[in-house]
Write an enzyme that holds these catalytic residues in place. Structure first.
Site, short mmCIF file in Angstrom:
data_model
loop_
_atom_site.label_atom_id
_atom_site.label_comp_id
_atom_site.label_asym_id
_atom_site.label_seq_id
_atom_site.Cartn_x
_atom_site.Cartn_y
_atom_site.Cartn_z
N ASP A 246 0.77 -1.14 0.11
CA ASP A 246 0.13 -0.03 -0.03
C ASP A 246 0.75 1.17 -0.08
O ASP A 246 2.02 1.25 0.41
CB ASP A 246 -0.91 0.02 1.20
CG ASP A 246 -1.69 1.16 1.49
OD1 ASP A 246 -2.72 1.80 0.38
OD2 ASP A 246 -2.00 1.63 2.57
N ASP B 135 0.06 4.99 1.08
CA ASP B 135 -0.18 6.24 2.16
C ASP B 135 -0.22 5.33 3.42
O ASP B 135 -0.98 4.32 3.68
CB ASP B 135 -1.46 6.89 1.83
CG ASP B 135 -1.47 7.63 0.45
OD1 ASP B 135 -0.36 7.98 0.07
OD2 ASP B 135 -2.59 7.98 -0.01
#
EC number: 3.1.3.-
Length: 182
Positions: A8, A10
């Site tokens: 991922d 952020d």
């Protein structure tokens, strides 16, 4: 063991904000994350990024700004001798019902097509329940980091049975690089 690692963005690679990361200037790496990506890449792992970016669909920033953020991320990783093989993003808002927004699996399927690799068995490192659910749906090995929204996710305690938890991407990389190759 597959040599694919899906990250991922952020909260895992860069600092996160409940107000969205809206500009390249706001895109600040989590301490140690860039070096961790480079170390895993140099160890022979293929690194891919799967990121929900509903700020685009909400009109908070244009695609050009997202591309500038990804260019910055790539340049920082390359400066450390690493490589990100591909970055896939979902620009849609949660109510659009797309198949690419995590926890749906469309981003991982795009990664599989782009890299001609199966994600089954890949490590999938995230900081939210959506990341972990996506990982499980695609038969990846979910990993939770406490950076970003990770501590909040951990505090909720939902669906975290047998999910390894690390302080950061750097700590995950330290662990991964000590495992025997199979």
């Amino acid at each position: 063991m597959t040599r694919l690692i899906i990250l991922d963005r952020d909260g895992v690679i860069n600092e996160d904000s409940d107000d969205y990361i809206r500009s390249v200037d706001e895109w600040i790496p989590v301490p140690g994350s860039i070096e961790a990506i480079a170390r895993m890449s140099k160890a022979g792992f293929t690194i891919a990024v799967a990121t929900n970016q509903s700020g685009i669909g909400r009109g908070y920033y244009p695609l050009s700004e997202l591309f500038a953020m990804h260019d910055k991320m790539n340049r920082l990783v390359q400066a450390q001798g690493g490589h990100i093989a591909c970055i896939k993003y979902c620009p849609h808002t949660p109510d659009e019902g797309c198949q690419c927004r995590k926890p749906e699996t469309g981003l991982v399927e795009q990664i599989e097509l782009d890299l001609n690799l199966s994600a089954s068995g890949a490590w999938f490192v995230g900081d939210s329940l959506k990341d972990l659910q996506c990982a499980e749906r695609k038969h990846c090995q979910p990993v939770l980091v406490k950076t970003g929204k990770g501590k909040r996710t951990l505090a909720k305690g939902e669906e975290l049975d047998d999910v390894p938890v690390f302080e950061s991407l750097a700590e995950f990389a330290d662990h991964l690089l000590t495992l025997p190759l199979t």
